[in-house]
Each structure stands twice: as C-alpha cells, then as structure tokens.
Design an enzyme around this catalytic site. Structure first.
Site, short mmCIF file in Angstrom:
data_model
loop_
_atom_site.label_atom_id
_atom_site.label_comp_id
_atom_site.label_asym_id
_atom_site.label_seq_id
_atom_site.Cartn_x
_atom_site.Cartn_y
_atom_site.Cartn_z
N GLU A 187 3.28 -6.73 -6.40
CA GLU A 187 3.20 -5.75 -7.11
C GLU A 187 5.19 -5.07 -7.48
O GLU A 187 4.86 -5.00 -8.47
CB GLU A 187 2.96 -4.72 -5.70
CG GLU A 187 2.97 -3.26 -6.07
CD GLU A 187 2.24 -2.25 -4.86
OE1 GLU A 187 2.04 -2.72 -4.28
OE2 GLU A 187 2.37 -1.14 -4.82
N GLU A 217 -6.65 -2.76 -8.19
CA GLU A 217 -5.43 -2.15 -7.16
C GLU A 217 -4.08 -2.87 -7.56
O GLU A 217 -4.22 -3.70 -7.21
CB GLU A 217 -5.53 -1.39 -7.06
CG GLU A 217 -3.92 -0.62 -6.42
CD GLU A 217 -4.75 0.71 -5.42
OE1 GLU A 217 -5.97 1.23 -5.38
OE2 GLU A 217 -3.85 1.39 -5.45
N ARG A 218 -3.57 -3.04 -8.62
CA ARG A 218 -2.35 -4.06 -8.34
C ARG A 218 -2.42 -5.35 -8.32
O ARG A 218 -2.28 -5.98 -7.80
CB ARG A 218 -1.49 -4.07 -6.62
CG ARG A 218 -0.63 -2.52 -6.74
CD ARG A 218 -0.45 -2.12 -7.42
NE ARG A 218 -0.39 -0.69 -7.18
CZ ARG A 218 -0.06 0.82 -8.01
NH1 ARG A 218 0.47 0.07 -8.70
NH2 ARG A 218 0.30 1.94 -7.25
N ARG A 247 -5.21 0.13 9.40
CA ARG A 247 -4.13 -0.35 8.69
C ARG A 247 -2.77 1.00 9.76
O ARG A 247 -3.40 2.09 9.63
CB ARG A 247 -3.73 0.02 6.93
CG ARG A 247 -4.46 -1.38 6.88
CD ARG A 247 -5.01 -1.01 4.71
NE ARG A 247 -4.13 -1.45 4.94
CZ ARG A 247 -3.49 -1.19 4.28
NH1 ARG A 247 -3.26 -0.10 3.29
NH2 ARG A 247 -2.22 -1.88 3.08
N GLU A 255 -1.94 8.40 1.93
CA GLU A 255 -2.03 8.37 0.35
C GLU A 255 -3.34 8.45 0.03
O GLU A 255 -3.89 8.76 -1.00
CB GLU A 255 -1.78 6.90 0.34
CG GLU A 255 -0.30 6.46 0.04
CD GLU A 255 -0.14 4.69 -0.37
OE1 GLU A 255 -1.13 4.21 -0.70
OE2 GLU A 255 0.92 4.71 -0.47
N LYS A 270 2.37 -4.11 7.75
CA LYS A 270 2.80 -4.63 6.72
C LYS A 270 4.64 -5.05 7.52
O LYS A 270 5.00 -4.18 7.95
CB LYS A 270 2.97 -3.22 5.39
CG LYS A 270 2.28 -3.06 4.79
CD LYS A 270 2.23 -1.93 3.24
CE LYS A 270 1.03 -2.02 2.80
NZ LYS A 270 1.42 -1.24 1.21
N LYS A 282 -8.28 2.24 6.04
CA LYS A 282 -6.94 3.40 5.43
C LYS A 282 -7.50 4.60 5.81
O LYS A 282 -7.76 5.09 5.26
CB LYS A 282 -6.64 2.69 4.24
CG LYS A 282 -5.16 3.45 3.33
CD LYS A 282 -5.21 2.55 2.33
CE LYS A 282 -3.64 3.92 1.98
NZ LYS A 282 -3.68 3.51 0.05
N ASP A 338 7.37 -0.52 1.25
CA ASP A 338 5.39 -1.16 1.20
C ASP A 338 6.24 -1.71 0.15
O ASP A 338 6.00 -1.80 -0.74
CB ASP A 338 5.35 -0.02 0.84
CG ASP A 338 3.73 0.27 -0.23
OD1 ASP A 338 3.43 -1.57 -0.22
OD2 ASP A 338 3.76 1.13 -1.74
N ASN A 354 -8.66 1.41 -0.65
CA ASN A 354 -8.69 2.83 -1.56
C ASN A 354 -10.17 2.45 -2.00
O ASN A 354 -10.70 2.21 -3.29
CB ASN A 354 -7.68 3.23 -3.19
CG ASN A 354 -6.68 3.31 -2.28
OD1 ASN A 354 -6.07 3.40 -1.20
ND2 ASN A 354 -4.83 2.93 -3.29
N GLU A 361 15.73 -10.69 -6.09
CA GLU A 361 16.54 -9.63 -5.18
C GLU A 361 17.89 -9.24 -6.14
O GLU A 361 18.18 -7.58 -5.72
CB GLU A 361 16.46 -9.99 -3.67
CG GLU A 361 17.31 -8.69 -2.99
CD GLU A 361 17.77 -9.98 -1.56
OE1 GLU A 361 18.30 -10.66 -1.39
OE2 GLU A 361 18.00 -8.93 -0.62
C1 GCV Z 1 -3.71 -0.21 -1.93
C2 GCV Z 1 1.40 0.45 -2.02
C3 GCV Z 1 0.64 0.03 -3.88
C4 GCV Z 1 -0.95 0.67 -3.40
C5 GCV Z 1 -1.48 0.30 -1.91
C6 GCV Z 1 -0.97 1.15 -0.81
C7 GCV Z 1 -1.43 0.37 0.32
O1 GCV Z 1 1.33 2.30 -1.80
O2 GCV Z 1 0.99 1.07 -4.06
O3 GCV Z 1 -1.57 0.60 -4.39
O4 GCV Z 1 -3.28 1.02 -1.74
O5 GCV Z 1 0.11 0.18 -0.88
O6 GCV Z 1 -1.26 -1.01 1.28
O7 GCV Z 1 -2.79 0.71 0.88
#
Ligand code: GCV
Length: 785
Positions: A371, A140-141, A297, A264, A338, A260, A343, A183, A480
C-alpha cells in the site's frame, strides 16, 4: 507442431512465462515417485498429488505419506529416509501436506534427499493471511487485479484461482485466510449469502487453509434489524450465538472472525459506552464451542484529531485503547496489532502494544500488499523490515523480549488478485513467500529467504540468484531513501491513493500521520516530538529500557529520529550529516540505486525467460522514473522549507533540463500542478484540443544523447506522444500505464527515455501530444543527457 513443443522444452528459460506458478515450479525431467498413503483424507490426497506432480529423481523413489510423528506441535512434520523410502509423517494430516511441500522445496533447491532425518514445526499455531476483497470483486489496496473470490456480489463462478491460491498458501504453511475486507459489507453474514461462503471454504479446505470472515460489529442491527448492537444486550448476545452456530453448521472448520471496530468509520462498542473487551468477548463466546477465534484489530484511532494540538498523537492510539483492557479478553480473543503504531509506513518503530499486553493473546499484522510501498509498481522486498519488527527487543521486565516471542499468531494482508502473476509485479511475489516462511520460522534470515525464493522462482543460475537477491535485499532501504527517510513516514498522498509523492498531504488534517515540517517560526525544523519530556508522551508507552533509547537525542537511532523528535534542519545526525543534507543525499542515493537495478536486471537478459525479463525490466524502468520524481519533489520541498541549499549543488539545478513551460507551445496551455513539488518548477503544460506540440531548441554541443521526456499518464485515457528531432521521428508511445490517479500529480508523472539521439546545436526537438478521453497529454520537461 511436435518439434515446436520439443524445442520449447529445451529452450531453457527463454520461453514465455506469466509468473502464475510463482515459486511452485517443478523439474520437467526425472522419474515419478511411487507414493503410498497411510490413512485417508483430502489433505493426504493433496500431498500425494503434489508429489506426483513435482517430485522427480533419476530413479523411482518410494515415498510413504501419513502416520503420526510424536512430539510435534500441530502442523509440524518429519521427513525421514528409512530402508530407502522417504517417510513423511506429521503431527496431523496438515503437517504431512506441509512435509510434502518441504520435500519438494528441497528437490527444487537441489538438496540431497537420500538420508533425510529432520523435523520442523511452526513457531506459532496461527499463520493467516487477510484479503481485503469486497463482495463486488474490487480489492481495497489490492494491486494485482480483481478479487479471486468475489464477483458482482457472489462467489466467482470459476474458483480455480482460489484452489491455486490455497495450494500456494499450503506450500508455505499458511493455515487460514480471511476472504473479505475488514471494511465489511455486512451482507457477508446474511443467511442467504452462506452458500457463497461454503463454495469458497470447500475449495480451500483440501489445502488445510481455514476460511475466516471479517464481520461488522453492527451486524445484529444491519442484518437482522435488531434495534441495537450493544454487546451486553441479551438479544445481541443471542444473535451472535445463533449466527455463529448457523455458520459452523455450514463450515465446520471456519477459523473465526476478524473485527475492525471503532476505527475509520466502522461502528464499535463506543456507541454504547462499552469497551473493546465487551465487544470482543461477546463474539468470542459465540465462537468458543466451535473452537473458533476472534481476531480483534488493535488498529483503533480517531481520524478526526485536531492537528493544531501538538500533544495529539495517532501513534499513541493502540496502546491508549488497549492497555487498561489487558487480561479482560477471553482466551480465544487475539488482538491483531499492526507492526507499527501508525499504518504500514516505509519505516515505523514497533508498536509499543506488543510490550504492554501481557495477559492477552496477540497477533502481529504485517502488510504484504504494498500500500505505502509503491503498490507493486516499485519493487520493495519487505522481509528485512518484518525481520526487524519480529526481532525487536521490547525489554519487558528488562529482559530480552523479541517481538516474535510475544506473538501467538502472524497475520499478513496479502490481497492477491486475478493478474496472472497474482500481485501485478513478479518480484512482489517474494513478499508472500517471505511472509509465509517467516510466519513458520521467524529465525530465517532475509538473505536465506530471498535466495530461496529466487532459486525456486527463477532457477539456479548463480548470476540470476546473486543479482535478484541483491536487488531484493536492498530494495526497502532504497525505497525508504527516496520516499521518507529518518522516520518521516511515506511522504505520499495520505488522504488519497497512498502512492505518489505529496509531502504536505499528511499535514493539517485529522488523520494524524503528521511529520510537522515547519518552514517558519521558532519551531523551524522537522519531526514530531513524541518525547515524554516535551512531546506527546508516546515514547513513554514503551518499556523503560526502550523508552530511554528513544527519549534521548543522543541514543535515538537516525532512522527513527524524525518519528520521535522535532529538530532543526541543521541538526547533526549520528552519521555526521545534517538532517537536511541527509534528506537530499538519501533521495539522490535512492534514485541512483533504482537506475542501477535497471542496469543489473539488463545483465540477466537471456538468463531469465523473455516474458518475465521484459515485464520486470519495464517495471524497474518505470520505478526509476518515479524515483526521480520523488527525489526532485521531496528535495525541492525541503529546500523551500529549510532555505538551506544542497551542499552538493544538485537540488534545483538540473543540467540539460528544459521545462515545457519555456518551450514554444502550439496548443499546449500552462497549468499549475498540485502539489507543486510533483512537477519540475511546479508547472506543466496540457493539451485540451485535438493535438498540441511543444518545441525546444537545443543549444548544447553536438553529440549523441538520451532524450528523457517527463509527461503525465493518468488513468482516464490513452494519450499518444511523438518525439521528433529536426522533423525526424525519434520515438512514439502511448500513455497507457496502470496508475491510481486521474490527476496530473506525483502519481501520474512518467518518464520516457529515448536513447542514442544525435543532436546538433540549433536542432529543434518537438514533442507532439494527442489527448484521449480526458487525458491531456500533459508534459513537464525534457532532459538531454
Ligand atoms: C482496509 C489503512 C488503509 C485502509 C485499511 C486500513 C485498515 O487505513 O489505508 O485501506 O482499510 O488501514 O487496516 O483497516
């Protein structure tokens, strides 16, 4: 054969180089040292092997490895020259390994090692990377290919890449990595899956890299069929304990877990009306006897917020969720936060939670994988951004409180993959390097890190160092400038691939990345009002000294203005420009800067090996084309929204541009592009038959020009294009780039530049397109310059 080999050794930088060795390149001449180990461990052995592999001096050098260095934090090391020997000692064996890498770095940077006497220790004990790898092998990403860990539901049969990744991490002092996506596929904790984890942990261990697992909070139910995952239920408590014990029997040095939850779509304690502290602590207590930690998280928010309610605000979420829980977490719980409250956008303020939590351990989570930062198709060096985050003064108790003084751990989402160069872009490697160096010592400057990385990766030619360092150091501001200045956040397709331009994608949905740009009504203007006085109150989450700066328009920095305030398009910035004129100007400046990077890079031909020279050149040329799409899309969007023309007359006026929709079309059909701003004039032409052509008539004066063809390259097939002038072929190419979209939009917009074309008035310029597998050889415009 033999001569070919000899020649290739002396051919300087001109041989092919895949980038696999990243910054770990060692001299090919010199004498191998005599290395003695004091002690016996896999880590010391790795240190020895590494020195034998990379340490070279004109005369043989004796090096002694091992032995305790007093008064050093864990992982720290000491380098000392005593009686002609270099002695590397450490707080522990991991420290000795780090000392060996530090010594090798010195050699590679050309520093003297004859009279060494220095100590180094990390600022924080936990310096981890996270990988968001799925067990099927996707990431993912991830933008550097498929997973180095997993394939088809099991550990990869060949774990060489994992071993080499461990070595890269160790060279930076990174002491842990998670190996699966946050995830989570719950199978990671299934008993019959454990051998797969063991294989990976065994591969990383000799490098001092602890394995860490992302786990699903619903695991008790999903794995073992309990009818609950309520963290206060005794059966759930017992389940976490038994599962953790089982894991530690197989992987005694497991670093711990990442969770997490309630975010989401992930399950969490809210299902039972429990708190995040209840959730984190049940797992923490299972880990505690083993010395493991849980990284819980802070990225918890509601992605189904009502966008019509102007008081709703995703940026508030982390602080709202965790403020009242401060002090309620066990001491092996770390809240992983974060850097910004949304995000990983191109620019965000620091998360206020770093200032709020006083009795809870905290980690800063940075994103190495790009990302929202061009996905390694754009060069964006993130160290300057991370420096700003780590150095930000939170003013807790009205005293100097840089973020770096608050955090107990630094975590970076890395997502390397199977691509030879790990990230899909050679210059993106600098982000992992910079992350590791900053995690060890956040006081290093961005310039020092950029220069160091460049010298280690591309050699010590001063022109190479200066050129690459300058590109890197300016690249964040440049990105930016063309993707989301003034705190607008990255104006991308936030509900899709997070890559190409789509200015409104963040609006009118529940995800909360709103910028509230209005084109009519009393509120005509842009930005999200987060003030305490009239907005969402987000600014009130900061300490009073910081809140005062952001709350007042007089003191809010321009870079974050639209993150904090809603203002008219005509609002005058501190810089003396109106908001809308700044938006136009910054987009032109950003696109111009990337064009300059291309020219700068070309000046390195012959000074950098051919393969990396060519690959970086293509990447930068592609980025230059994309920067123009962004420039035109965002500035036209704001022209329409504000109704205020560009004072410099550029936006909407494109001399030399001829739209495909106004060409004479043979087979091509007109389409509306969505979002409209992603194509010039909102329209393009596509070919749904075997082949098509668009013919333009040149009406300017005679001369030699560049013809720039803007077309669309989706990921469904490989269309072919041919360009002809007066029936003579001037260029042919295939649309075979790696882009994250099947659609004709900002992500697939691509540019082909054909230089040196002689044109006479009346000449016919013809572009022929041949579609392939659903890719329709679509065209936007041509431009003659
Ligand atoms: C792994 C953002 C990203 C998701 C990521 C999420 C996270 O939403 O787009 O891909 O999921 O952050 O950090 O959990």
């Amino acid at each position: 054969m033999r001569w070919a080999l000899v020649l290739s050794l002396f051919a300087g930088p001109l041989f092919a180089d895949t980038g696999y060795d990243a910054w770990l390149r060692y001299p090919s001449s010199g004498v191998v040292p005599v290395v003695t180990i004091m002690g016996n461990s896999a880590l010391l052995e790795r240190a020895r092997q590494e020195l034998l592999r990379g340490f070279r001096t004109p005369k043989a050098q004796a090096i002694v490895l091992g032995g305790a260095a007093p008064n050093l934090k864990p992982d720290g090391y000491q380098l000392k020259t005593t009686a002609g020997k270099i002695v590397i000692t450490g707080a522990d064996d991991r420290g000795v390994l780090y000392g060996a890498f530090a010594l090798l770095r010195k050699i590679a940077l050309g520093e003297s090692v004859t009279t060494l006497d220095e100590k180094s220790e990390p600022r924080v004990p936990v310096r981890w990377v996270n990988q968001w790898d799925n067990l099927d092998g996707s990431i993912e990403r991830g933008y550097g290919g498929r997973s180095i860990f997993w394939d088809n539901g099991a550990a990869r049969a060949d774990l060489k890449r994992v071993r080499d990744y461990g070595r890269m991490l160790a060279s930076l002092g990174i002491n842990g990595t998670s190996i699966n996506n946050v995830n989570v596929n719950p199978r990671i904790l299934a008993s019959d899956f454990l051998p797969e984890i063991v294989k990976i942990a065994n591969t990383l261990r000799p490098w001092g890299v602890r394995t860490v697992l992302s786990v699903d909070f619903g695991s008790p139910q999903k794995i073992d069929g309990l009818d609950t995952f309520d963290p206060l239920d005794p059966r759930v408590i017992a389940w976490w304990k038994a599962k953790t014990d089982e894991l530690y029997r197989a992987v005694p040095d497991l670093g711990g877990f990442i969770i997490k939850a309630d975010s989401e779509g992930r399950v969490g304690p809210s299902a039972y009306g429990r708190t995040h502290a209840d959730a984190a602590n049940v797992v923490a207590r299972a880990l505690k006897p083993h010395g493991g930690m849980i990284f819980y998280r802070g990225f918890v928010y509601d992605n189904k917020m009502d966008w019509r309610n102007l008081k709703n605000d995703r940026a508030r979420a982390a602080d709202d969720n965790f403020r009242s829980l401060d002090g309620k977490f066990d001491d092996n719980v770390v809240i992983q936060i974060k850097n910004g409250p949304i995000d990983f956008q191109v620019r965000e303020p620091i998360s206020p939670l770093f200032g709020t939590l006083a009795k809870t351990k905290q980690a800063i989570e940075l994103q190495i994988t790009q990302e929202y930062m061009g996905q390694a198709r754009h060069t964006v060096f993130l160290v300057p951004m991370w420096k700003e985050a780590l150095d930000f003064d939170l003013r807790v108790g009205d005293r100097a409180t840089p973020v770096k003084s608050r955090v107990n751990a630094v975590v970076g989402v890395s997502n390397v993959g199977l691509d030879d160069n790990w990230f899909g872009n050679h210059l993106s490697q600098a982000n992992l390097y910079g992350f590791g160096r900053l995690a060890w010592n956040p006081d290093l400057s961005a310039r020092q890190i950029a220069e160091e990385w460049t010298r280690l990766t591309f050699g010590n030619d001063p022109k190479v160092i200066q050129t690459i360092t300058n590109i890197q150091l300016n690249s964040w501001r440049t990105y930016e400038n063309y993707t989301g200045p003034l705190g607008l956040q990255t104006l991308t397709d936030i509900v899709g691939n997070h890559y190409g331009v789509a200015v409104e994608a963040s609006e009118r949905n529940g995800w909360g990345q709103w910028h509230r740009a209005d084109s009519d009504g009393d509120n005509r203007g842009v930005g999200m009002d987060r003030t305490v006085a009239t907005g969402t109150g987000y600014i009130g989450q900061y300490t009073p000294a910081v809140a005062r700066i952001y709350e007042s328009l007089a003191t809010c920095p321009d870079d974050l203005l639209l993150f904090m305030h809603h203002v008219p398009y005509t609002y005058m910035l501190h810089s003396g420009k109106t908001v809308v004129q700044y938006l136009y100007d910054s987009h032109y400046a950003g696109a111009d800067a990337v064009n300059q990077y291309v020219r700068d890079w070309k000046s390195l031909q012959g000074r950098v090996d051919d393969q990396r020279y060519g690959e970086v050149l293509s990447q930068l040329e592609y980025q230059a084309g994309q920067a123009e799409v962004w420039r035109d899309a965002v500035s036209n969007w704001f022209l329409r929204a504000s109704g205020i023309p560009d004072a410099k007359g550029r936006v909407g006026n494109y001399p030399g541009r001829m739209e495909a929709e106004s060409a004479s079309l043979d087979g091509y059909k007109l389409i509306d592009v969505t979002p409209w701003e992603a194509a010039s004039g909102g329209k393009a032409v596509e070919c749904t038959s075997a082949s098509c052509a668009a013919t333009f008539r040149y009406s300017g004066s005679g001369g030699v020009f560049a013809i720039r063809v803007r077309y669309f390259d989706t990921n469904t097939g490989v269309s072919r294009f041919r360009a002809l002038v007066a029936n003579k072929v001037i260029g042919e190419w295939a649309a075979n780039d790696r882009v994250p979209t099947r659609k004709i939009d900002g992500s697939s917009s691509a540019l082909r530049v054909i230089e040196g074309v002689a044109l006479q008035p009346g000449d016919e310029i013809r572009i022929e397109g041949t579609p392939d597998s659903g890719e329709t050889a679509a065209l936007d415009y041509i431009e003659i310059r």
